[in-house]
Design a protein around this motif. Structure first.
Motif, PDB file in Angstrom:
ATOM      1  N   ALA A 159     -30.330  76.892  23.230  1.00  0.00           N
ATOM      2  CA  ALA A 159     -29.195  76.200  23.836  1.00  0.00           C
ATOM      3  C   ALA A 159     -28.722  75.052  22.956  1.00  0.00           C
ATOM      4  CB  ALA A 159     -29.570  75.693  25.229  1.00  0.00           C
ATOM      5  N   GLU A 160     -29.664  74.312  22.393  1.00  0.00           N
ATOM      6  CA  GLU A 160     -29.312  73.210  21.502  1.00  0.00           C
ATOM      7  C   GLU A 160     -28.724  73.732  20.190  1.00  0.00           C
ATOM      8  OE1 GLU A 160     -32.403  72.031  24.369  1.00  0.00           O
ATOM      9  OE2 GLU A 160     -32.252  73.684  22.933  1.00  0.00           O
ATOM     10  N   ALA A 161     -29.246  74.863  19.721  1.00  0.00           N
ATOM     11  CA  ALA A 161     -28.788  75.410  18.442  1.00  0.00           C
ATOM     12  C   ALA A 161     -27.324  75.842  18.481  1.00  0.00           C
ATOM     13  CB  ALA A 161     -29.664  76.585  18.041  1.00  0.00           C
ATOM     14  N   VAL A 162     -26.883  76.401  19.614  1.00  0.00           N
ATOM     15  CA  VAL A 162     -25.523  76.944  19.691  1.00  0.00           C
ATOM     16  C   VAL A 162     -24.501  75.917  20.170  1.00  0.00           C
ATOM     17  CG1 VAL A 162     -26.370  79.280  20.075  1.00  0.00           C
ATOM     18  CG2 VAL A 162     -25.859  77.818  22.051  1.00  0.00           C
ATOM     19  N   GLU A 163     -24.938  74.734  20.509  1.00  0.00           N
ATOM     20  CA  GLU A 163     -24.008  73.718  21.004  1.00  0.00           C
ATOM     21  C   GLU A 163     -22.961  73.364  19.942  1.00  0.00           C
ATOM     22  OE1 GLU A 163     -24.130  69.249  23.032  1.00  0.00           O
ATOM     23  OE2 GLU A 163     -25.977  70.278  22.444  1.00  0.00           O
ATOM     24  N   ASP A 164     -21.694  73.431  20.320  1.00  0.00           N
ATOM     25  CA  ASP A 164     -20.556  73.105  19.453  1.00  0.00           C
ATOM     26  C   ASP A 164     -20.459  74.036  18.239  1.00  0.00           C
ATOM     27  OD1 ASP A 164     -19.822  70.923  21.073  1.00  0.00           O
ATOM     28  OD2 ASP A 164     -21.270  69.636  20.055  1.00  0.00           O
ATOM     29  N   VAL A 165     -21.011  75.226  18.332  1.00  0.00           N
ATOM     30  CA  VAL A 165     -20.945  76.209  17.242  1.00  0.00           C
ATOM     31  C   VAL A 165     -19.725  77.106  17.443  1.00  0.00           C
ATOM     32  CG1 VAL A 165     -22.050  78.317  16.350  1.00  0.00           C
ATOM     33  CG2 VAL A 165     -23.375  76.214  16.645  1.00  0.00           C
ATOM     34  N   ASP A 166     -19.023  77.378  16.359  1.00  0.00           N
ATOM     35  CA  ASP A 166     -17.856  78.261  16.404  1.00  0.00           C
ATOM     36  C   ASP A 166     -18.212  79.707  16.066  1.00  0.00           C
ATOM     37  OD1 ASP A 166     -15.720  76.149  16.753  1.00  0.00           O
ATOM     38  OD2 ASP A 166     -16.619  75.450  14.877  1.00  0.00           O
ATOM     39  N   VAL A 167     -19.056  79.871  15.056  1.00  0.00           N
ATOM     40  CA  VAL A 167     -19.402  81.198  14.548  1.00  0.00           C
ATOM     41  C   VAL A 167     -20.913  81.292  14.378  1.00  0.00           C
ATOM     42  CG1 VAL A 167     -19.115  82.843  12.628  1.00  0.00           C
ATOM     43  CG2 VAL A 167     -17.197  81.366  13.311  1.00  0.00           C
ATOM     44  N   ILE A 168     -21.473  82.442  14.735  1.00  0.00           N
ATOM     45  CA  ILE A 168     -22.886  82.720  14.466  1.00  0.00           C
ATOM     46  C   ILE A 168     -22.971  83.832  13.436  1.00  0.00           C
ATOM     47  CG2 ILE A 168     -25.068  83.590  15.382  1.00  0.00           C
ATOM     48  CD1 ILE A 168     -24.324  82.389  18.072  1.00  0.00           C
ATOM     49  N   VAL A 169     -23.711  83.587  12.358  1.00  0.00           N
ATOM     50  CA  VAL A 169     -24.073  84.638  11.414  1.00  0.00           C
ATOM     51  C   VAL A 169     -25.531  84.965  11.719  1.00  0.00           C
ATOM     52  CG1 VAL A 169     -24.402  85.259   8.991  1.00  0.00           C
ATOM     53  CG2 VAL A 169     -22.423  83.880   9.677  1.00  0.00           C
ATOM     54  N   HIS A 170     -25.738  86.111  12.326  1.00  0.00           N
ATOM     55  CA  HIS A 170     -27.059  86.458  12.880  1.00  0.00           C
ATOM     56  C   HIS A 170     -27.802  87.381  11.912  1.00  0.00           C
ATOM     57  CE1 HIS A 170     -30.245  87.214  15.573  1.00  0.00           C
ATOM     58  NE2 HIS A 170     -29.722  88.207  16.272  1.00  0.00           N
ATOM     59  N   LEU A 171     -28.772  86.794  11.199  1.00  0.00           N
ATOM     60  CA  LEU A 171     -29.533  87.516  10.187  1.00  0.00           C
ATOM     61  C   LEU A 171     -30.983  87.745  10.588  1.00  0.00           C
ATOM     62  CD1 LEU A 171     -28.407  85.418   7.051  1.00  0.00           C
ATOM     63  CD2 LEU A 171     -27.222  87.363   8.107  1.00  0.00           C
ATOM     64  N   ALA A 172     -31.481  86.997  11.555  1.00  0.00           N
ATOM     65  CA  ALA A 172     -32.907  87.027  11.886  1.00  0.00           C
ATOM     66  C   ALA A 172     -33.349  88.408  12.339  1.00  0.00           C
ATOM     67  CB  ALA A 172     -33.207  86.006  12.979  1.00  0.00           C
ATOM     68  N   SER A 173     -34.513  88.829  11.843  1.00  0.00           N
ATOM     69  CA  SER A 173     -35.057  90.130  12.198  1.00  0.00           C
ATOM     70  C   SER A 173     -36.564  90.102  11.986  1.00  0.00           C
ATOM     71  CB  SER A 173     -34.427  91.228  11.342  1.00  0.00           C
ATOM     72  OG  SER A 173     -34.904  92.508  11.704  1.00  0.00           O
ATOM     73  N   ALA A 174     -37.267  90.952  12.723  1.00  0.00           N
ATOM     74  CA  ALA A 174     -38.721  91.045  12.583  1.00  0.00           C
ATOM     75  C   ALA A 174     -39.115  92.513  12.653  1.00  0.00           C
ATOM     76  CB  ALA A 174     -39.434  90.240  13.665  1.00  0.00           C
ATOM     77  N   PRO A 175     -39.165  93.209  11.515  1.00  0.00           N
ATOM     78  CA  PRO A 175     -39.487  94.649  11.522  1.00  0.00           C
ATOM     79  C   PRO A 175     -40.790  94.978  12.220  1.00  0.00           C
ATOM     80  CG  PRO A 175     -38.644  93.994   9.374  1.00  0.00           C
ATOM     81  CD  PRO A 175     -38.831  92.723  10.161  1.00  0.00           C
ATOM     82  N   GLY A 176     -41.736  94.045  12.231  1.00  0.00           N
ATOM     83  CA  GLY A 176     -43.010  94.315  12.874  1.00  0.00           C
ATOM     84  C   GLY A 176     -42.976  94.208  14.386  1.00  0.00           C
ATOM     85  N   ARG A 177     -41.995  93.511  14.928  1.00  0.00           N
ATOM     86  CA  ARG A 177     -41.861  93.361  16.384  1.00  0.00           C
ATOM     87  C   ARG A 177     -40.373  93.331  16.746  1.00  0.00           C
ATOM     88  NH1 ARG A 177     -44.075  88.739  14.166  1.00  0.00           N
ATOM     89  NH2 ARG A 177     -42.703  86.922  14.144  1.00  0.00           N
ATOM     90  N   PRO A 178     -39.671  94.407  16.464  1.00  0.00           N
ATOM     91  CA  PRO A 178     -38.208  94.390  16.630  1.00  0.00           C
ATOM     92  C   PRO A 178     -37.745  94.307  18.078  1.00  0.00           C
ATOM     93  CG  PRO A 178     -38.968  96.595  16.076  1.00  0.00           C
ATOM     94  CD  PRO A 178     -40.139  95.686  15.897  1.00  0.00           C
TER      95      PRO A 178
END
Length: 255
Positions: A57-76
């Motif tokens: 919630a704090e991370a997305v506050e006042d954000v216009d665009v999200i570039v979502h790169l996070a991934s975990a192949p071992g626990r997708p």
């Protein structure tokens, strides 16, 4: 430079990863207000955990665009699918106006558990109610080299010589992301790959030559549906534009 960049805040998940390490400086160069995220607190970054939802919630506050790169192949399932759902559930009421999700080229054509999770994650993005763009990128040059290194640990380089790939430079993908977030989300799934389709036989031979290695190549036909799909070119694409840096360019820059 994008004239709107200076007033646009971009949250980058997975900012410490292979692609994130190229995307963050690329967007900063473009003039964006970049907010990198990591599960662990670090100076100038936002701590947020996709697995638990803590800090989102704090991370997305006042954000216009999200570039979502996070991934975990071992626990997708936990990180990719459910983590993306948590992220976007926080992002929608925060007023985020564009999510760019980076997926993998050919995941709808190659039977593989991790790829199915990426497809499920794409569906989460599509149903989020936030304008989106999905970028399916081909395998990065260093990833292909890692595969070759792994298969040669016992001496010979063991490959399926007819596997076809279209590897792309990490820097080219970062450039493509910068282009795509400069415009509103299109709701499209866009494939993106390098300028050449190569077989693993070609890649193994040029890799060994660049390293000055005399290791032999053992050529085998790998069994299974995944191997069959890759031989058929399921992870290549005719989509344009393509990246500009070739496999040989990558090898020349490293060796």
């Amino acid at each position: 430079m994008n004239e709107n960049a200076a007033t646009t805040t971009v949250l980058v998940t997975g900012a410490s990863g292979t692609l994130g390490s190229a995307v963050v400086p690329r967007l900063e160069k473009e003039g964006y207000r970049v907010r990198p995220t990591s599960r662990r607190a670090r100076a100038g970054w936002v701590a947020a955990d996709l697995r638990t939802g803590e800090g989102l919630a704090e991370a997305v506050e006042d954000v216009d665009v999200i570039v979502h790169l996070a991934s975990a192949p071992g626990r997708p399932q936990q990180t990719d699918v459910e983590g993306t759902r948590r992220l976007l559930e926080a992002a929608k009421p925060a007023g985020v106006r564009h999510v760019l999700y980076v997926s993998i080229n050919g995941i709808d054509r190659v039977p593989y558990r991790y790829y199915q999770a990426k497809l499920d994650t794409e569906a989460v993005v599509e149903r989020s109610g936030i304008p989106y763009t999905i970028l399916r990128a081909a395998q990065f040059h260093p990833f292909v080299e890692m595969l070759l290194s792994t298969t040669s640990k016992l001496g010979p380089v063991v490959i399926d010589p007819k596997w076809q790939v279209q590897p792309v430079a990490i820097e080219d993908v970062a450039d493509r992301i910068a282009d795509l977030i400069a415009v509103p989300g299109t709701g499209e799934v866009i494939e993106y790959a390098g300028p050449q389709v190569l077989t693993f036989d070609e890649m193994a031979r040029t890799w060994l030559t660049a390293r000055g290695s005399k290791r032999p190549i053992w050529r085998l036909r790998f069994p299974g549906g995944m191997a069959r799909a890759i031989r058929s070119g399921a992870q290549t694409t005719t989509a344009t534009p393509t990246g500009t840096r070739t496999w040989r360019d990558y090898l020349a820059s490293k060796y």
